[in-house]
Write a protein that holds these residues in place. Structure first.
Motif, PDB file in Angstrom:
ATOM      1  N   LEU A  14      52.427  16.882  33.735  1.00  0.00           N
ATOM      2  CA  LEU A  14      52.869  15.584  34.265  1.00  0.00           C
ATOM      3  C   LEU A  14      53.619  14.839  33.173  1.00  0.00           C
ATOM      4  O   LEU A  14      53.539  15.191  31.991  1.00  0.00           O
ATOM      5  N   VAL A  47      47.453  12.988  31.585  1.00  0.00           N
ATOM      6  CA  VAL A  47      48.457  14.020  31.311  1.00  0.00           C
ATOM      7  C   VAL A  47      47.841  15.141  30.473  1.00  0.00           C
ATOM      8  O   VAL A  47      48.041  16.329  30.747  1.00  0.00           O
ATOM      9  N   SER A  67      46.528   6.417  30.598  1.00  0.00           N
ATOM     10  CA  SER A  67      47.276   7.388  31.423  1.00  0.00           C
ATOM     11  C   SER A  67      47.590   8.671  30.661  1.00  0.00           C
ATOM     12  O   SER A  67      47.712   9.742  31.246  1.00  0.00           O
ATOM     13  N   SER A  68      47.688   8.585  29.326  1.00  0.00           N
ATOM     14  CA  SER A  68      47.993   9.814  28.584  1.00  0.00           C
ATOM     15  C   SER A  68      46.824  10.800  28.647  1.00  0.00           C
ATOM     16  O   SER A  68      47.003  12.007  28.520  1.00  0.00           O
ATOM     17  N   LEU A 118      54.382  11.604  30.782  1.00  0.00           N
ATOM     18  CA  LEU A 118      53.702  10.494  30.120  1.00  0.00           C
ATOM     19  C   LEU A 118      54.365   9.164  30.494  1.00  0.00           C
ATOM     20  O   LEU A 118      55.525   9.131  30.908  1.00  0.00           O
ATOM     21  N   GLY A 119      53.650   8.095  30.316  1.00  0.00           N
ATOM     22  CA  GLY A 119      54.267   6.770  30.330  1.00  0.00           C
ATOM     23  C   GLY A 119      54.963   6.548  29.000  1.00  0.00           C
ATOM     24  O   GLY A 119      54.459   6.955  27.959  1.00  0.00           O
ATOM     25  N   PHE A 177      51.438   7.271  34.573  1.00  0.00           N
ATOM     26  CA  PHE A 177      51.819   8.670  34.386  1.00  0.00           C
ATOM     27  C   PHE A 177      52.863   8.950  35.453  1.00  0.00           C
ATOM     28  O   PHE A 177      52.993   8.204  36.432  1.00  0.00           O
ATOM     29  N   ARG A 178      53.640   9.998  35.212  1.00  0.00           N
ATOM     30  CA  ARG A 178      54.760  10.231  36.113  1.00  0.00           C
ATOM     31  C   ARG A 178      54.721  11.610  36.749  1.00  0.00           C
ATOM     32  O   ARG A 178      54.373  12.592  36.091  1.00  0.00           O
TER      33      ARG A 178
END
Lengths: 401, 401, 401, 401
Positions: D334, D323, D319-320, D336-337, D346-347
């Motif tokens: 966005l 981002v 997920s990074s 990061l987790g 990801f957020r």
């Protein structure tokens, strides 16, 4: 003043004035200064050098006039022409119409070449007129590079070719208001004699600076042109250029620093990259329009404008209702249809310091508004079409690789 | 851009552009907006109403033109006069000279009434010319309210009286660039036909807005005036006023919001208090000049300007050296002597949003510079003289009592 | 919000928060950013390197804490000491009093060395206490470099010498809130273990950043210090420094860019030139006080502060009335007398990004206020005295020569 | 500083710091002021009254502390508790974890109730612990209203009900950092004893102000709480509140004016409308996530957060990388987790002053990035799903109807 407040940012997609980058807003956030101190002439000197780059000229002489595009037009005409002089001018939309109106009211003898709105300038007629004008009564060919009302870009290289073909000495005057810094423009290569733009267009500044660039031939013509003018007179500028103080009257200090910042951003991105980005965003917009099943007001691909897209709405929709609703519900600012295309088209301006996601937000807004006014649209269709193009073509941001 | 950086603030005492209040800088710190949305016309409507107050007119029609004072001049002339028209104009300093030059270059037949620089307009000659002009060949009397080059304020009430005495129908055109919002000015009471100012003067904005106000008689004249103009043409404005969209071409969004903030400050202080403050600061300045043993360029008290003081230096000093040194050593910006008084005077601009301590800092700087260039001055003498006056006359700040 | 509006600029001469240079205001005029993107760590890395220069340290470790000077004190103490630890601290004015109060409330055993307000720290007593402390029960010597309430600067080099003379291992903790970036400060040379300042003082930023710098010895001490803390804990910072992300919690994006701009200005002027300028402005202020026939609260020249001057008023005047009146009549902000000297002194802050003319405007204002409240002053006397000094000593602005 | 420049605006969708409205940026664009003049206390007094409204309290006492959320936590704890005191705290994500860590390091005896990340606080365990605690050893129940790491909102009304059911006198301390001003929060109705938020979250200001609000019961507890603190001590604030000077140490002038502007915007829109807008934008985001075929990290609808959505990516994607790529290619920021969900989620932060088109631009960007990293997505699908919801639910902008 904020009685029209809405949550979040305004999405500004009129074809001018356009979004100002934060870096430029910052640069302009300042007090006045003495424009006769050594600082402002030093700044101006560099700006005059650098501004030539956006015209792609090395031989031109630029003027940074505290005025708008309309004033820049007037500066171009009155410095090079005398009342009664014959000009050829192309009526293809509202802004070419206004320039023609100005030419007439300033006392020139305008030979108007009309096209249907949505078409480019009829250059065949230009050719025949030049061919017929062996006496060289035509003093200037005046053309709007990009007609903002219909999203039509004219082929300037071809204009030059025609002039050359007939070895016609007419001056070549170009309104580059919605093109320069966004579309491919080559003052020297195309032999343009006066080119002009306004600060609030692709340069992404506030309104208030008309930028006019004159070729040596135009400067020569200005020595004998008899139109009355003082505020717009290049002579006063040239006199102060020579003295090294640069300003015949007070410039906007803020716009000078703003121009510095705006040019810095353009040069950092690279002018050709800026132009490529405009083409990318415009292509995405056109793909969205196609996906929506709507028609581009521009009738042929060769005239497609990379700075503004005029979208034709179905007859049962009033396009101004789209613009009104976009603003009232989604904080989205779109351009109205003007004059002959009023009510029939709305316009998406995609020029200036802008990126893909801003445009996609706009397209998503247009989709919702279209649905609001009763157009049977599949929400997400245009955004998807544009996204697919962007996802294939958008480069990594150079400074972040 | 800050290669001319010096520690602390720049002390800006040129007679324009002047210091912008922080409230106005804040109001202008913004992105562009669509000037065709309902917001900008609503704002413009209020501004046009409010701006009349600074002219003290209820019957005038104001125009907020994206230009400078030079452009505002041109707007006043070309809208009311036709080429060949006879004007009377007073040559008393550099700015009246430039306006006369403009009148001549725009094709008017200018009857120039000269005075020695440092004197006001010779109104006796005006009287005799009007008396002789029984055929009413004089179409306009053009006068600079406050000559910024020499610090001379003309008596406009008397001009009106003379016009009335001879029942002369000439238009009364006034350059109020360095007077309006700072000196007593009464458009309606004095029967002024066109008055104008620039945003960067007493309004304390950036350069870029020429504010022109036309009487009903001037509007009437504009219907038949034959000077070529488009950018400056009031007709286009009037057409858009009627349509309620207000703008024939793109205004500076930032200057509109800035004007709103500037007017708010002026109305909060009270226009008459603003004018009184200018008189107070000017009187202090003149007392300082006297204390220094120097002469005011303005030859009689009746002409003393409350917005700028031109100080005559002894013959062994070059006044431009004072200006240069002030900037290089003390971060103080003073006005140069211009044209006939170049090298002989320097100027202290004391107009706009300014207070006593700012001015006293400037005067202290002038004292040190005078000493720097060899003038035998008692440091503190001028500041003391001005302070004594201020300490007796400065009111408490109304909002803080 | 501007209900306290007065014409012209506010003259800000409190000893903090101080005037922010326009360049810094501009740099901070921005939206938030993701502090976890690569940009903010890259910026932070450079800032941490550069900020060491204002402490004159190469071995120190700086922390940019989102807090005020009070928080910076707490960070210095809680990271290096454990409850019950003995400190020596000097009570010489309001700010040293507050720091002592903090030390006591955080549970340290404070050995208070008092002086009369207006005197410096009694270093003879320090010497005798250190001499007596052969068991090394004293864990830290805490001293305010510049006591802002009385305008007293302590001799840090002598503190170090005394510590060395007795080979005492106590930590040397320095409050440099109103000294660093304005007075001569040499962290490494003087063996300071923790030095700290606040953004709103000589750095000329808004309030909100406490800048703390720790020597290797202080960092070592922090490993075993048992005071409870989390927000102020250096360990969290050090962990994120190591990870290269730098921030254990969200910093102010605006203050980071502002710090960058502030340091740029300081380095452009040259830190030693900045310090010399502070001395020059302070000397001018002291000469004015002398010319007015008033007494400096600081009792001996060796303690004279170059960042703030506390002026003793005659017994028949309430000093707070001076401060109130300065604000209400002249838009001048002066510092009140605090605690023991309340009503007896007013204070002129002359620190930060400031120049001669700004200060002279302030001094002229003080003169008028003194007269307002009944003090028999010759207006212009102090300004003249300071001007005479400045006219002899002010260098040309380096970038403008 | 702009070495990370990319064309167009940054699309800021981290869950803090969030986008600052232009009106707030303008309000903060200012010099420092004397915080001891009458102006700042007058402003502060109004702010303290108005800030209570965002907590929905009439009985609470607010503190505007120059710190971050982490400092606000510390203020809440150290003012109400003594070392060794037993707290109950829920570990459900990174921020609840950090708060627990803080509680432990500050010397409290923390009874940690863990849930799987993606679930809400286990309130059944709270009930059983309170039931068992007949001796009332539990001094405080500490709960994060909205866990920003996983997008989980806890049910505070139920916490209060459980406390009431067992007539338990424990203090009810709430971290509202990513909830207050965005989610429904009712301090008085829910009997919250300390609630807190940070300026850079839903208030849409820069970082730097921790806003803490204490119930009468919390204030009472603060009188006997024995935790060491000075900077965070409410007593100092209360003392200055009583004196009417309000500030025990220097506040950020800019943040005070910014808070004024931020509250004005919230009140103009209406706090409940702001909360409804957050729900609308969050619902649209969740519909997009669903359309993409991805999973929300939040395991049940009852916990769905209206301020942040944590999106779980397929196992073959880091997920990074999403981002990083969003930032490098599309100028999209966005979240990061974090910690246990690092690499897995990801957020998307959708809190603060934001509208539909901004969010749709973000979602379009997420779609392209997902495709970039190899996720088989139909471009436009999520945007279409969210648009369909918005087109049905978005109200007209109240001020523009």
């Amino acid at each position: 003043m904020d009685y029209v407040y809405g949550p979040g940012r305004n999405h500004l997609f009129v074809p001018g004035p356009v979004n100002i980058p934060d870096q430029v807003i910052r640069a302009m956030n300042r007090n006045n200064e003495d424009y006769r101190s050594p600082a402002i002439p030093a700044l101006t000197k560099i700006l005059l050098e650098d501004v030539k780059k956006i015209f792609k000229t090395t031989t031109g002489t630029p003027f940074l006039i505290p005025t708008t595009g309309t004033g820049a037009w007037e500066s171009a005409l009155t410095n090079t022409l005398s009342p009664g002089d014959r000009t050829i001018s192309f009526m293809i939309g509202q802004f070419s119409l206004l320039w023609i109106d100005q030419q007439q009211r300033l006392g020139f003898n305008v030979d108007v070449v009309e096209s249907e709105w949505g078409q480019g300038a009829n250059l065949d007629i230009l050719a025949s007129k030049l061919a017929a004008d062996t006496a060289h009564t035509i003093k200037a060919v005046c053309i709007v590079h990009n007609e903002t009302a219909t999203g039509v870009t004219n082929n300037l290289a071809r204009v030059r070719k025609i002039l050359d073909d007939y070895r016609h000495p007419a001056l070549f005057l170009v309104d580059g208001v919605s093109s320069i810094c966004a579309l491919d423009f080559r003052m020297d290569e195309w032999g343009v004699d006066v080119a002009l733009t306004g600060s609030q267009k692709a340069l992404s500044l506030p309104t208030g600076m008309g930028i006019v660039c004159a070729s040596p031939k135009a400067l020569e013509a200005s020595k004998t042109a008899k139109s009355y003018k003082v505020f717009f007179d290049w002579k006063d500028y040239l006199k102060f250029y020579q003295m090294g103080t640069y300003w015949p009257y007070t410039p906007s200090i803020q716009l000078l620093y703003g121009l510095r910042a705006a040019l810095d951003l353009i040069f950092e991105e690279g002018l050709d990259n800026v132009i490529a980005r405009h083409n990318r965003l415009a292509t995405g917009t056109r793909l969205a329009v196609e996906a929506w099943g709507l028609k581009n007001c521009t009738q042929k691909e060769e005239w497609f404008s990379d700075t503004v897209t005029a979208v034709v709405v179905p007859p049962y929709i009033e396009s101004s209702e789209i613009v009104r609703r976009a603003w009232k519900r989604y904080n989205l600012s779109l351009g109205l249809g003007l004059n002959k295309v009023a009510g029939k088209v709305f316009r998406i301006g995609h020029l200036g310091n802008l990126n893909e996601l801003q445009l996609l937000g706009c397209l998503a807004g247009v989709e919702m508004v279209l649905k609001d006014v009763g157009y049977p649209i599949k929400l997400g269709s245009g955004v998807g079409a544009a996204s697919a193009y962007f996802q294939n073509t958008t480069p990594l941001i150079a400074s972040r690789i």
